[in-house]
Design a protein around this motif. Sequence first.
Motif, PDB file in Angstrom:
ATOM      1  N   ILE A   1      31.593  34.998  51.112  1.00 24.37           N
ATOM      2  CA  ILE A   1      31.920  35.358  49.728  1.00 24.37           C
ATOM      3  C   ILE A   1      31.041  36.534  49.334  1.00 24.37           C
ATOM      4  CG2 ILE A   1      32.037  34.537  47.356  1.00 24.37           C
ATOM      5  CD1 ILE A   1      31.823  32.004  50.141  1.00 24.37           C
ATOM      6  N   HIS A   2      31.655  37.627  48.919  1.00 20.73           N
ATOM      7  CA  HIS A   2      30.932  38.873  48.667  1.00 20.73           C
ATOM      8  C   HIS A   2      31.305  39.447  47.306  1.00 20.73           C
ATOM      9  CE1 HIS A   2      30.739  43.395  49.024  1.00 20.73           C
ATOM     10  NE2 HIS A   2      29.494  43.058  49.299  1.00 20.73           N
ATOM     11  N   ALA A   3      30.308  39.936  46.584  1.00 20.15           N
ATOM     12  CA  ALA A   3      30.541  40.555  45.274  1.00 20.15           C
ATOM     13  C   ALA A   3      30.135  42.015  45.302  1.00 20.15           C
ATOM     14  CB  ALA A   3      29.758  39.823  44.193  1.00 20.15           C
TER      15      ALA A   3
ATOM     16  N   TYR B   1      32.081  44.048  39.630  1.00 17.31           N
ATOM     17  CA  TYR B   1      32.650  42.838  39.017  1.00 17.31           C
ATOM     18  C   TYR B   1      33.814  42.290  39.843  1.00 17.31           C
ATOM     19  CZ  TYR B   1      35.897  46.387  37.240  1.00 17.31           C
ATOM     20  OH  TYR B   1      36.784  47.427  37.138  1.00 17.31           O
ATOM     21  N   LEU B   2      33.828  42.623  41.146  1.00 18.24           N
ATOM     22  CA  LEU B   2      34.896  42.196  42.041  1.00 18.24           C
ATOM     23  C   LEU B   2      34.373  41.222  43.088  1.00 18.24           C
ATOM     24  CD1 LEU B   2      36.583  45.670  42.683  1.00 18.24           C
ATOM     25  CD2 LEU B   2      37.266  43.946  41.007  1.00 18.24           C
ATOM     26  N   LEU B   3      35.201  40.215  43.387  1.00 15.29           N
ATOM     27  CA  LEU B   3      34.872  39.241  44.429  1.00 15.29           C
ATOM     28  C   LEU B   3      35.872  39.352  45.566  1.00 15.29           C
ATOM     29  CD1 LEU B   3      34.052  35.811  42.722  1.00 15.29           C
ATOM     30  CD2 LEU B   3      32.481  37.282  43.971  1.00 15.29           C
ATOM     31  N   SER B   4      35.375  39.306  46.791  1.00 14.85           N
ATOM     32  CA  SER B   4      36.241  39.241  47.971  1.00 14.85           C
ATOM     33  C   SER B   4      35.745  38.122  48.875  1.00 14.85           C
ATOM     34  CB  SER B   4      36.237  40.569  48.733  1.00 14.85           C
ATOM     35  OG  SER B   4      36.763  41.612  47.933  1.00 14.85           O
TER      36      SER B   4
ATOM     37  N   TYR C   1      40.761  36.338  49.669  1.00  9.52           N
ATOM     38  CA  TYR C   1      40.851  36.861  48.302  1.00  9.52           C
ATOM     39  C   TYR C   1      40.342  38.299  48.323  1.00  9.52           C
ATOM     40  CZ  TYR C   1      41.461  32.050  46.664  1.00  9.52           C
ATOM     41  OH  TYR C   1      41.924  30.774  46.451  1.00  9.52           O
ATOM     42  N   ASP C   2      41.162  39.204  47.827  1.00 10.89           N
ATOM     43  CA  ASP C   2      40.834  40.631  47.893  1.00 10.89           C
ATOM     44  C   ASP C   2      40.544  41.181  46.504  1.00 10.89           C
ATOM     45  OD1 ASP C   2      40.437  43.201  48.742  1.00 10.89           O
ATOM     46  OD2 ASP C   2      42.572  43.661  48.997  1.00 10.89           O
ATOM     47  N   ARG C   3      39.270  41.492  46.255  1.00 11.44           N
ATOM     48  CA  ARG C   3      38.835  42.151  45.014  1.00 11.44           C
ATOM     49  C   ARG C   3      39.343  41.417  43.764  1.00 11.44           C
ATOM     50  NH1 ARG C   3      39.819  46.737  48.450  1.00 11.44           N
ATOM     51  NH2 ARG C   3      37.920  47.973  48.726  1.00 11.44           N
ATOM     52  N   VAL C   4      38.971  40.162  43.669  1.00 15.25           N
ATOM     53  CA  VAL C   4      39.317  39.374  42.487  1.00 15.25           C
ATOM     54  C   VAL C   4      38.491  39.861  41.303  1.00 15.25           C
ATOM     55  CG1 VAL C   4      39.328  37.063  41.473  1.00 15.25           C
ATOM     56  CG2 VAL C   4      39.916  37.373  43.888  1.00 15.25           C
ATOM     57  N   HIS C   5      39.152  40.178  40.186  1.00 14.87           N
ATOM     58  CA  HIS C   5      38.454  40.642  39.002  1.00 14.87           C
ATOM     59  C   HIS C   5      37.781  39.466  38.288  1.00 14.87           C
ATOM     60  CE1 HIS C   5      40.670  44.312  39.650  1.00 14.87           C
ATOM     61  NE2 HIS C   5      40.058  44.887  38.622  1.00 14.87           N
ATOM     62  N   VAL C   6      36.505  39.597  38.027  1.00 18.84           N
ATOM     63  CA  VAL C   6      35.803  38.649  37.165  1.00 18.84           C
ATOM     64  C   VAL C   6      35.919  39.208  35.750  1.00 18.84           C
ATOM     65  CG1 VAL C   6      33.625  37.455  36.708  1.00 18.84           C
ATOM     66  CG2 VAL C   6      34.251  38.060  39.063  1.00 18.84           C
ATOM     67  N   ARG C   7      36.816  38.623  34.965  1.00 23.85           N
ATOM     68  CA  ARG C   7      37.171  39.217  33.673  1.00 23.85           C
ATOM     69  C   ARG C   7      35.974  39.306  32.720  1.00 23.85           C
ATOM     70  NH1 ARG C   7      41.105  35.501  34.610  1.00 23.85           N
ATOM     71  NH2 ARG C   7      40.298  34.138  32.956  1.00 23.85           N
TER      72      ARG C   7
ATOM     73  N   LEU D   1      35.669  25.449  48.451  1.00 23.74           N
ATOM     74  CA  LEU D   1      35.941  26.863  48.194  1.00 23.74           C
ATOM     75  C   LEU D   1      36.897  27.019  47.004  1.00 23.74           C
ATOM     76  CD1 LEU D   1      35.007  29.577  49.459  1.00 23.74           C
ATOM     77  CD2 LEU D   1      37.274  29.766  50.437  1.00 23.74           C
ATOM     78  N   GLU D   2      36.598  26.360  45.922  1.00 22.87           N
ATOM     79  CA  GLU D   2      37.378  26.489  44.702  1.00 22.87           C
ATOM     80  C   GLU D   2      36.564  27.135  43.582  1.00 22.87           C
ATOM     81  OE1 GLU D   2      39.297  22.955  43.459  1.00 22.87           O
ATOM     82  OE2 GLU D   2      40.325  22.625  45.373  1.00 22.87           O
ATOM     83  N   PHE D   3      35.275  26.792  43.498  1.00 21.69           N
ATOM     84  CA  PHE D   3      34.426  27.292  42.420  1.00 21.69           C
ATOM     85  C   PHE D   3      33.333  28.189  42.987  1.00 21.69           C
ATOM     86  CE2 PHE D   3      36.261  23.361  40.880  1.00 21.69           C
ATOM     87  CZ  PHE D   3      36.631  23.678  39.580  1.00 21.69           C
ATOM     88  N   VAL D   4      33.211  29.381  42.415  1.00 24.82           N
ATOM     89  CA  VAL D   4      32.138  30.303  42.778  1.00 24.82           C
ATOM     90  C   VAL D   4      31.232  30.457  41.558  1.00 24.82           C
ATOM     91  CG1 VAL D   4      31.527  32.610  43.563  1.00 24.82           C
ATOM     92  CG2 VAL D   4      33.623  31.535  44.390  1.00 24.82           C
ATOM     93  N   PHE D   5      29.936  30.217  41.756  1.00 25.12           N
ATOM     94  CA  PHE D   5      28.969  30.364  40.679  1.00 25.12           C
ATOM     95  C   PHE D   5      28.362  31.763  40.742  1.00 25.12           C
ATOM     96  CE2 PHE D   5      29.531  25.893  40.733  1.00 25.12           C
ATOM     97  CZ  PHE D   5      29.240  25.458  39.443  1.00 25.12           C
ATOM     98  N   LEU D   6      28.334  32.400  39.588  1.00 26.65           N
ATOM     99  CA  LEU D   6      27.911  33.791  39.498  1.00 26.65           C
ATOM    100  C   LEU D   6      26.876  33.954  38.392  1.00 26.65           C
ATOM    101  CD1 LEU D   6      31.538  35.238  39.484  1.00 26.65           C
ATOM    102  CD2 LEU D   6      30.019  35.199  41.482  1.00 26.65           C
ATOM    103  N   ARG D   7      26.091  35.015  38.517  1.00 24.39           N
ATOM    104  CA  ARG D   7      25.193  35.425  37.438  1.00 24.39           C
ATOM    105  C   ARG D   7      25.546  36.832  37.018  1.00 24.39           C
ATOM    106  NH1 ARG D   7      18.835  36.508  38.063  1.00 24.39           N
ATOM    107  NH2 ARG D   7      19.665  38.543  38.606  1.00 24.39           N
TER     108      ARG D   7
END
Length: 384
Positions: free
Chosen positions: A273-275, A278-281, A299-305, A323-329
């Motif tokens: 999982i890579h950020a 503001y994009l996740l892949s 998942y390709d460049r998912v926007h974190v709104r 692999l359903e929830f990704v925790f971010l800061r």
Amino acid sequence: MEAERESTEPTAVPPSAAVRAVLGDDDLLREILLRLAFPTALVRAAPVSRRWLRHASDPAFLRRFRRLHPPVLLGFYLRELGARAPRFVPVSRAPELAAAAGQFFISDCRNGRLLVTDFDDPTACRHAVLSPLRPGPARGKKAVLPPAPKLSLIWALFEKPAAAGEDDGAVAVLMLPLGTTTKAKLQVDLLASRSGAWVVRQCEVIDLPETLPPIAYTLPPARGKIYSLTKSGRILRLDMTAARSSLLRQPERASTDNLTLSCGEEGSTLFLIHAEGYLLSIWQLPTTSSDADEWALVYDRVHVREACSRREDVMVLAVDDNLEFVFLRLRSSAVLMHLHLKSGSEKVYDELMVRDGRFLDINPFMMVWPPVFPALRDDDNPDG
């Protein structure tokens, strides 16, 4: 006329008879059990009788139950620098979560269980397995483990709770470099806790592809393989079955250190999982693969709104085993949030701010699956 009217009115069925008629119908009973929201409720209902247990534990029924009630995020444990114990942040209102909080340090969190260092005794610390979701009087009780093996690199939990009489549910991994030659070797020991002692499950001496690089962190063993993210940006894979190792290249776009690894729910797939901004892949690699270039984009460049609207970059903190929830800061505001990948829904915890430079440890706490049903005694009700 009065007598005629009385004879044509329906006779009321006693409530107890009506209940027996409904619960005595196997099809209706299965539909009722299917509407229980949590597997823990299913486990509490099963001991009513052998008949109820037979329906609740039937594999076909459990497949239907999981489709209707997939494992969900119940909450998460959050620990910052200087805090002796994590605080539990509930997401669900499940009553079982009352036993989830406590004074301990978490080494691993998997399938509704916790591997903890217990600080209840002020004179010593103990390692234990805690199951807050276990039904009945055993809920919240700790299965104390033997003293930690020396030189342990990894403490982890097995994928599924152990059955009675088997391992206690914890595993320790020891890695010992051997020799000083150009072709380095590594002795890897896998130990399982059983009946108050550590038992060697497997011991292998593995040739390394080069000098052992500095390791950032290591995942728990998954299907005979151990994955370590090295500080050089490559992934060390130790194959215990084949007694060999290899260095995996990361996907080209995931060359920065803003990433995390996961072996998924069943350990059959390695996820990265890579950020970036503001994009996740997210990429996946089958653990059976021998090719370092077989990464497939999930998942390709998912926007974190939320990050996009605030014009902030995100940092990857943790991911659950499903692999359903990704925790971010959020990097600038230090606000914590999580993203549900399948639905794209986001939850922002504005009250949970983690300033730069402070260590943050997050352990997602998921609903347990599959449910572990109790064994009934011979004198238990056979019919319900």
